[in-house]
Design a protein around this motif. Structure first.
Motif, mmCIF file in Angstrom:
data_model
loop_
_atom_site.group_PDB
_atom_site.id
_atom_site.type_symbol
_atom_site.label_atom_id
_atom_site.label_comp_id
_atom_site.label_asym_id
_atom_site.label_seq_id
_atom_site.Cartn_x
_atom_site.Cartn_y
_atom_site.Cartn_z
ATOM 1 N N CYS A 29 92.737 20.388 -46.429
ATOM 2 C CA CYS A 29 92.461 21.799 -46.753
ATOM 3 C C CYS A 29 93.153 22.257 -48.039
ATOM 4 O O CYS A 29 92.935 23.388 -48.484
ATOM 5 N N GLY A 30 93.994 21.388 -48.613
ATOM 6 C CA GLY A 30 94.689 21.752 -49.841
ATOM 7 C C GLY A 30 95.856 22.693 -49.640
ATOM 8 O O GLY A 30 96.292 23.370 -50.572
ATOM 9 N N LEU A 31 96.387 22.747 -48.414
ATOM 10 C CA LEU A 31 97.512 23.634 -48.117
ATOM 11 C C LEU A 31 98.845 23.042 -48.550
ATOM 12 O O LEU A 31 99.822 23.773 -48.730
ATOM 13 N N ILE A 32 98.916 21.728 -48.693
ATOM 14 C CA ILE A 32 100.144 21.070 -49.133
ATOM 15 C C ILE A 32 99.796 19.981 -50.143
ATOM 16 O O ILE A 32 98.637 19.564 -50.262
ATOM 17 N N GLU A 33 100.814 19.525 -50.848
ATOM 18 C CA GLU A 33 100.665 18.407 -51.776
ATOM 19 C C GLU A 33 101.152 17.125 -51.106
ATOM 20 O O GLU A 33 101.888 17.158 -50.126
ATOM 21 N N LYS A 34 100.751 15.990 -51.655
ATOM 22 C CA LYS A 34 101.092 14.706 -51.063
ATOM 23 C C LYS A 34 102.593 14.462 -51.003
ATOM 24 O O LYS A 34 103.084 13.778 -50.104
ATOM 25 N N ASP A 35 103.338 15.002 -51.988
ATOM 26 C CA ASP A 35 104.780 14.731 -51.994
ATOM 27 C C ASP A 35 105.515 15.464 -50.879
ATOM 28 O O ASP A 35 106.681 15.181 -50.597
ATOM 29 N N VAL A 36 104.835 16.419 -50.212
ATOM 30 C CA VAL A 36 105.432 17.113 -49.064
ATOM 31 C C VAL A 36 105.187 16.341 -47.777
ATOM 32 O O VAL A 36 105.898 16.513 -46.796
ATOM 33 N N TYR A 37 104.206 15.458 -47.789
ATOM 34 C CA TYR A 37 103.803 14.692 -46.597
ATOM 35 C C TYR A 37 104.956 13.784 -46.158
ATOM 36 O O TYR A 37 105.405 12.920 -46.923
ATOM 37 N N PRO A 38 105.478 13.939 -44.923
ATOM 38 C CA PRO A 38 106.685 13.210 -44.511
ATOM 39 C C PRO A 38 106.454 11.891 -43.768
ATOM 40 O O PRO A 38 107.421 11.212 -43.411
ATOM 41 N N PHE A 39 105.195 11.541 -43.519
ATOM 42 C CA PHE A 39 104.916 10.355 -42.720
ATOM 43 C C PHE A 39 104.515 9.158 -43.592
ATOM 44 O O PHE A 39 104.014 9.319 -44.692
ATOM 45 N N GLY A 40 104.742 7.960 -43.036
ATOM 46 C CA GLY A 40 104.283 6.748 -43.703
ATOM 47 C C GLY A 40 105.415 5.831 -44.124
ATOM 48 O O GLY A 40 106.596 6.104 -43.882
ATOM 49 N N LYS A 41 105.040 4.738 -44.766
ATOM 50 C CA LYS A 41 106.002 3.725 -45.198
ATOM 51 C C LYS A 41 106.987 4.319 -46.200
ATOM 52 O O LYS A 41 106.604 4.986 -47.149
ATOM 53 N N GLY A 42 108.264 4.079 -45.944
ATOM 54 C CA GLY A 42 109.292 4.611 -46.821
ATOM 55 C C GLY A 42 109.678 6.035 -46.487
ATOM 56 O O GLY A 42 110.588 6.598 -47.098
ATOM 57 N N LYS A 43 108.980 6.641 -45.515
ATOM 58 C CA LYS A 43 109.290 8.006 -45.100
ATOM 59 C C LYS A 43 109.634 7.976 -43.612
ATOM 60 O O LYS A 43 110.494 7.220 -43.200
ATOM 61 N N TYR A 44 108.961 8.769 -42.813
ATOM 62 C CA TYR A 44 109.210 8.741 -41.373
ATOM 63 C C TYR A 44 108.123 7.941 -40.681
ATOM 64 O O TYR A 44 106.932 8.224 -40.825
#
Length: 205
Positions: A125-140
């Protein structure tokens, strides 16, 4: 980028300036919207989303000057937030008694997958940018529970096949298990949908 993890735009500036909060800009809002959208057709899944956001709010545990719960924002749900939330759940979450009841990794995984699904929608929906996304490899990385499957021996199956109980509920449970077994492990939900259809000749007579 603003405090809520979103880039500056004039529509957002206008809404914040006039204190009109656009629908869906908060993590909590999108959770509620999705819950309401699936509540009728998928009540169990909707309930899971409700439990997930309630649990994360308890962990967040923030209130404004009026004593009202401060809603979660996308920027609040960071990698550190999720890691601390996992530890909080494993330690007994919000149990008030001296004996804490640790939540399983399966439960934590279910709640975090709900949160991840909401973040995925927010990205679309374009409510956030990818750098805010906390899931995945190297993150959570969402934890997974250990599902140890133990097969019954032929002897145990034989005992169940010849078992009989005077308690109707127990006997019915045994019958359903054996029916599933004889149907190559058919799902119980599918078994409940089975219907008896008589042959055309028998039905006409």
């Amino acid at each position: 980028m603003g405090a809520d993890g979103l880039d500056f735009t004039f529509p957002r500036f206008k809404s914040l300036w006039f204190k009109v909060r656009p629908k869906g800009t908060e993590f909590n809002n999108l959770f509620r919207e999705y819950h309401d959208a699936i509540r009728d057709e998928q009540p169990k899944t909707a309930s899971q989303y409700c439990l997930a956001i309630s649990s994360m709010h308890k962990f967040h545990n923030r209130f404004n000057e009026k004593g009202e719960t401060v809603r979660l924002r996308y920027a609040d749900v960071t990698v550190d937030f999720l890691k601390d939330y996992e530890r909080w759940m494993l330690a007994g979450a919000d149990d008030k008694g001296p004996e804490k009841r640790p939540r399983s990794k399966t439960t934590i995984g279910m709640y975090c997958r709900c949160a991840k699904a909401i973040f995925n929608q927010a990205l679309v929906c374009g409510l956030i940018e990818k750098d805010v996304y906390p899931f995945g490899k190297g993150k959570y990385v969402i934890p997974t529970g250990k599902n140890v499957k133990k097969a019954l021996s032929a002897e145990e199956i034989g005992k169940l096949a010849t078992y009989s109980s005077e308690v109707e509920a127990v006997q019915r449970a045994r019958d359903m298990f054996m029916l599933s077994f004889y149907c190559n492990g058919a799902n119980f939900k599918d078994l409940c949908k089975l219907r008896c259809r008589l042959p055309l000749k028998a039905a006409s007579s």
